[in-house]
Design an enzyme around this catalytic site. Structure first.
Site, PDB file in Angstrom:
ATOM      1  N   ASN A  52       4.629  -4.585   0.735  1.00 39.87           N
ATOM      2  CA  ASN A  52       5.362  -5.119  -0.423  1.00 39.87           C
ATOM      3  C   ASN A  52       5.351  -6.642  -0.431  1.00 39.87           C
ATOM      4  O   ASN A  52       5.088  -7.258  -1.464  1.00 39.87           O
ATOM      5  CB  ASN A  52       6.810  -4.626  -0.384  1.00 39.87           C
ATOM      6  CG  ASN A  52       7.046  -3.509  -1.382  1.00 39.87           C
ATOM      7  OD1 ASN A  52       6.239  -3.289  -2.279  1.00 39.87           O
ATOM      8  ND2 ASN A  52       8.138  -2.796  -1.223  1.00 39.87           N
ATOM      9  N   GLU A  77      11.234   3.863   0.879  1.00 37.28           N
ATOM     10  CA  GLU A  77       9.926   4.365   1.314  1.00 37.28           C
ATOM     11  C   GLU A  77      10.100   5.593   2.210  1.00 37.28           C
ATOM     12  O   GLU A  77       9.283   5.883   3.060  1.00 37.28           O
ATOM     13  CB  GLU A  77       9.136   3.262   2.031  1.00 37.28           C
ATOM     14  CG  GLU A  77       9.694   2.808   3.361  1.00 37.28           C
ATOM     15  CD  GLU A  77      10.593   1.571   3.275  1.00 37.28           C
ATOM     16  OE1 GLU A  77      11.304   1.420   2.238  1.00 37.28           O
ATOM     17  OE2 GLU A  77      10.607   0.781   4.232  1.00 37.28           O
TER      18      GLU A  77
END
Lengths: 124, 279
Positions: free
Chosen positions: B167, B202
């Site tokens: 990310n 996640e």
């Protein structure tokens, strides 16, 4: 006669009617507890306005209608049809969100039998 | 012979009983008498009587004509009224049919909207997997079933390895696409009755109902391997997943099971990631 300005509630649409503009605007969902009470002043206003024989334009952005609201709207269109046959210029524009194709189909269904200008417009 | 009212004719016949008193009319009697006589002698009584009869006949005829005309008009008016009712009735029926048709379509629209909202409230918008709330309900149902049957089931928590780095280094759009891809791989490698939800950022939660632990462990490792061996796709970097699992023990709260699965996940991370640990 006076203008109408009815604010929307959780179960009834926002309604505005303007005498100088010759315009009625309805927007939102309609499933009021008492459809008759809700629509009576609107129908009265339209009847009174049509009696003046001035052109009237309805602009609708209605989404959901319960059965008695469907009936009331058909009464409104009947009034317009009568005025139209009588030579008064009336029109309906029904706008719907392009994403909600069903609303457009329903507006088309209402339009059936109406001989005055009645357009169904999708807004993206 | 002209019948009179006594012979069963309806009373009040204007021709035979003009007075309407039920008594035989004198004129009728005279005519009857004359008819029964041989026509000889003075013809004047005949002429006078017939003239009078004729005059009355004319009056009655005019009366009858008028009656017929009025009656016809009434019938016509009634018929038109009937037709008008029929027309208005048909119009109302048509209007009603239209209302019903439109109303049915509005209901259909609501049903569809309801289905969409139902889906939206139970699924993760990004990955299309079951969302956390829906999975919590599934877990509750599974606990109930297991408690009834004394059976066991397995839950697993998978967490993408070093997702934060992906990310941070490649942006959230890449991270999002990565999540979608992993979700698809998980779904493709599960049985139809297994559950798979996006549990957190996640984190994925897997549910294996009525599955022996060794079989579940086998499936879980297959999932891990499937993620690690995903072929490169565009700008998505290679990725791995660590998974911890735990067996629900009858009588315990599901949070206990989840806590063990979470600890097992930490153990998998501590063991170097891209591996599976049971708790």
């Amino acid at each position: 006669m006076n203008d109408l300005d009815i604010a929307a509630t959780g179960n009834s649409p926002c309604v505005q009617a303007s005498v100088p503009e010759g315009r009625v605007w309805m927007r939102g969902d309609s499933y009021p507890e008492n459809s008759f009470d809700f629509f009576a002043p609107i129908i009265e206003w339209i009847e009174a306005f049509l009696a003046s024989r001035r052109p009237l334009a309805l602009e609708l952005e209605l989404v959901y209608l319960n059965t008695s609201s469907v009936r009331a709207m058909m009464d409104v269109f009947d009034l317009l049809e009568e005025a139209h046959r009588d030579g008064v210029a009336v029109s309906v524009t029904w706008c719907y969100e392009a994403a909600n194709e069903r609303v457009g189909e329903l507006a088309e269904e209402f339009r059936e039998d109406c001989t005055f200008p009645f357009v169904v417009v999708s807004k993206s | 012979m002209i019948p009179d009212a006594r012979d069963g004719d309806p009373p009040g016949d204007p021709l035979l009983d003009p007075a309407g008193d039920g008594q035989p009319d004198a004129l009728v009697a005279r005519v009857e008498t004359l008819i029964s006589l041989e026509p000889i002698g003075d013809p004047r009584p005949w002429r006078d009587t017939l003239s009078e009869l004729y005059a009355r006949y004319q009056v009655q005829q005019r009366l009858l004509d008028r009656l017929v005309r009025i009656s016809d008009q009434f019938q016509l008016a009634e018929r038109e009224r009937g037709l008008d009712y029929a027309r208005r009735y048909e119009r109302k029926v048509r209007q009603l049919e239209k209302i019903v048709r439109i109303s049915d379509r509005y209901q259909l629209m609501l049903t569809e909207l309801n289905a969409r909202l139902e889906f939206a409230s139970t699924h993760d918008v990004l990955t299309g997997l079951t969302n956390r709330r829906s999975m919590s309900e599934q877990l509750d149902r599974e606990v109930e079933r297991a408690s009834r049957n004394g059976s066991r089931f397995v839950v697993a928590i998978g967490d993408i390895d070093r997702f934060k780095t992906i990310n941070d280094e490649r942006g959230h759009a890449v991270g999002d696409r990565m999540l979608v891809r992993i979700a698809g791989t998980l779904r493709d490698n599960l049985r139809e009755y297994d559950g798979c939800a996006r549990w957190g950022g996640e984190e994925f939660l897997l549910l294996f109902p009525e599955t022996p632990p060794d079989q579940a462990a086998c499936v879980i490792d297959r999932l891990r391997a499937a993620i690690a061996s995903m072929p490169p796709e565009g700008d998505l970097p290679p990725v791995t997943i660590s998974i911890g699992y735990a067996i629900f023990e009858p009588g315990e709260a599901i949070d206990q099971t989840l806590l063990r699965a979470d600890r097992a996940l930490y153990a998998a991370k501590a063991a170097g990631r891209n591996c599976v640990r049971g708790g």
